[in-house]
Write an enzyme that holds these catalytic residues in place. Structure first.
Site, PDB file in Angstrom:
ATOM      1  N   LEU A  36      31.653 -38.110 126.859  1.00  0.00           N
ATOM      2  CA  LEU A  36      30.943 -39.289 127.328  1.00  0.00           C
ATOM      3  C   LEU A  36      29.549 -39.003 127.870  1.00  0.00           C
ATOM      4  O   LEU A  36      28.907 -39.872 128.466  1.00  0.00           O
ATOM      5  CB  LEU A  36      31.790 -40.029 128.375  1.00  0.00           C
ATOM      6  CG  LEU A  36      33.166 -40.485 127.854  1.00  0.00           C
ATOM      7  CD1 LEU A  36      33.984 -41.104 128.966  1.00  0.00           C
ATOM      8  CD2 LEU A  36      33.028 -41.430 126.679  1.00  0.00           C
ATOM      9  N   CYS A  37      29.062 -37.786 127.654  1.00  0.00           N
ATOM     10  CA  CYS A  37      27.700 -37.436 128.082  1.00  0.00           C
ATOM     11  C   CYS A  37      26.682 -37.981 127.091  1.00  0.00           C
ATOM     12  O   CYS A  37      26.898 -37.961 125.884  1.00  0.00           O
ATOM     13  CB  CYS A  37      27.545 -35.923 128.173  1.00  0.00           C
ATOM     14  SG  CYS A  37      28.301 -35.199 129.620  1.00  0.00           S
ATOM     15  N   HIS A  38      25.555 -38.428 127.630  1.00  0.00           N
ATOM     16  CA  HIS A  38      24.460 -38.909 126.794  1.00  0.00           C
ATOM     17  C   HIS A  38      23.677 -37.720 126.224  1.00  0.00           C
ATOM     18  O   HIS A  38      23.479 -36.734 126.933  1.00  0.00           O
ATOM     19  CB  HIS A  38      23.482 -39.761 127.622  1.00  0.00           C
ATOM     20  CG  HIS A  38      24.078 -41.021 128.128  1.00  0.00           C
ATOM     21  ND1 HIS A  38      24.838 -41.082 129.276  1.00  0.00           N
ATOM     22  CD2 HIS A  38      24.027 -42.286 127.640  1.00  0.00           C
ATOM     23  CE1 HIS A  38      25.226 -42.325 129.476  1.00  0.00           C
ATOM     24  NE2 HIS A  38      24.751 -43.076 128.500  1.00  0.00           N
ATOM     25  N   MET A  71      25.634 -32.196 134.278  1.00  0.00           N
ATOM     26  CA  MET A  71      26.557 -31.644 133.284  1.00  0.00           C
ATOM     27  C   MET A  71      25.875 -30.580 132.428  1.00  0.00           C
ATOM     28  O   MET A  71      26.491 -29.584 132.062  1.00  0.00           O
ATOM     29  CB  MET A  71      27.140 -32.750 132.397  1.00  0.00           C
ATOM     30  CG  MET A  71      28.020 -33.733 133.156  1.00  0.00           C
ATOM     31  SD  MET A  71      29.281 -32.941 134.196  1.00  0.00           S
ATOM     32  CE  MET A  71      30.196 -32.015 132.987  1.00  0.00           C
ATOM     33  N   GLU A  72      24.601 -30.763 132.139  1.00  0.00           N
ATOM     34  CA  GLU A  72      23.858 -29.769 131.371  1.00  0.00           C
ATOM     35  C   GLU A  72      23.708 -28.472 132.161  1.00  0.00           C
ATOM     36  O   GLU A  72      23.863 -27.381 131.607  1.00  0.00           O
ATOM     37  CB  GLU A  72      22.503 -30.341 130.962  1.00  0.00           C
ATOM     38  CG  GLU A  72      22.575 -31.397 129.872  1.00  0.00           C
ATOM     39  CD  GLU A  72      23.173 -32.742 130.302  1.00  0.00           C
ATOM     40  OE1 GLU A  72      23.521 -33.537 129.415  1.00  0.00           O
ATOM     41  OE2 GLU A  72      23.288 -33.013 131.524  1.00  0.00           O
ATOM     42  N   ASP A 102      32.627 -12.589 126.962  1.00  0.00           N
ATOM     43  CA  ASP A 102      32.843 -12.263 125.557  1.00  0.00           C
ATOM     44  C   ASP A 102      32.224 -10.923 125.182  1.00  0.00           C
ATOM     45  O   ASP A 102      32.851 -10.115 124.492  1.00  0.00           O
ATOM     46  CB  ASP A 102      32.254 -13.366 124.668  1.00  0.00           C
ATOM     47  CG  ASP A 102      32.482 -13.094 123.201  1.00  0.00           C
ATOM     48  OD1 ASP A 102      33.644 -12.813 122.818  1.00  0.00           O
ATOM     49  OD2 ASP A 102      31.516 -13.152 122.425  1.00  0.00           O
TER      50      ASP A 102
END
Length: 161
Positions: free
Chosen positions: A74-76, A112-113, A127
């Protein structure tokens, strides 16, 4: 206060930001990755057979910030004007602190970014080093600061700890 991504029927919903004012928005986030002293020393000395671990993790974090809307439903999609990923070796705690910064002029925040950048940089370190240290631990992923928008300025307490 209610969840912004849930509509009146309890369904997942992308927030309509079309009426929001365009403002400068900034978010900073952090994450930590703990490892053995041997692994940390190998990274610091640049002795890793895969090359510059920090450079690879930095690029991964920047790329991840740019792809956040593809990862989190739901992130733009955002036109980021700046993404920065930095590393702080905390040798006394056998860990690396990752800090990200995301900026833009827009109608929605960039928390969020910033979180995605810090998280993916940590995952990339994991990793690249898992062959020599399978017991690494990623922790402490959080927003450190958020500026812009109607909710104002937020600064987390105990930063960098």
């Amino acid at each position: 206060m209610s969840f912004t991504h849930i509509n009146q029927n309890g369904e997942a919903n992308m927030v309509d930001v079309s009426e929001k004012t365009v403002t400068a928005r900034i978010a900073r986030a952090e994450a930590f990755i703990e490892m053995t002293p041997k692994t940390l020393d190998m990274i610091i000395k640049g002795d890793h057979h895969k090359g510059d671990v920090f450079a690879t993790a930095r690029i991964a974090g920047i790329q991840a910030a740019k792809q956040t809307s593809q990862l989190i439903p739901l992130c733009h999609p955002l036109m980021l004007s700046k993404v920065k990923v930095e590393f702080e070796v905390q040798a006394d705690q056998n860990r690396i602190r990752i800090e990200s910064l995301c900026k833009l002029a827009g109608q929605t925040g960039v928390e969020m970014e910033a979180l995605t950048a810090a998280s993916v940089a940590a995952l990339t370190l994991f990793d690249m080093c898992k062959a020599v240290d399978k017991a690494m631990v990623i922790s402490g992923v959080r927003v450190l600061e958020k500026q812009g928008g109607k909710s104002g300025h937020f600064v987390a307490s105990n930063q960098g700890e």
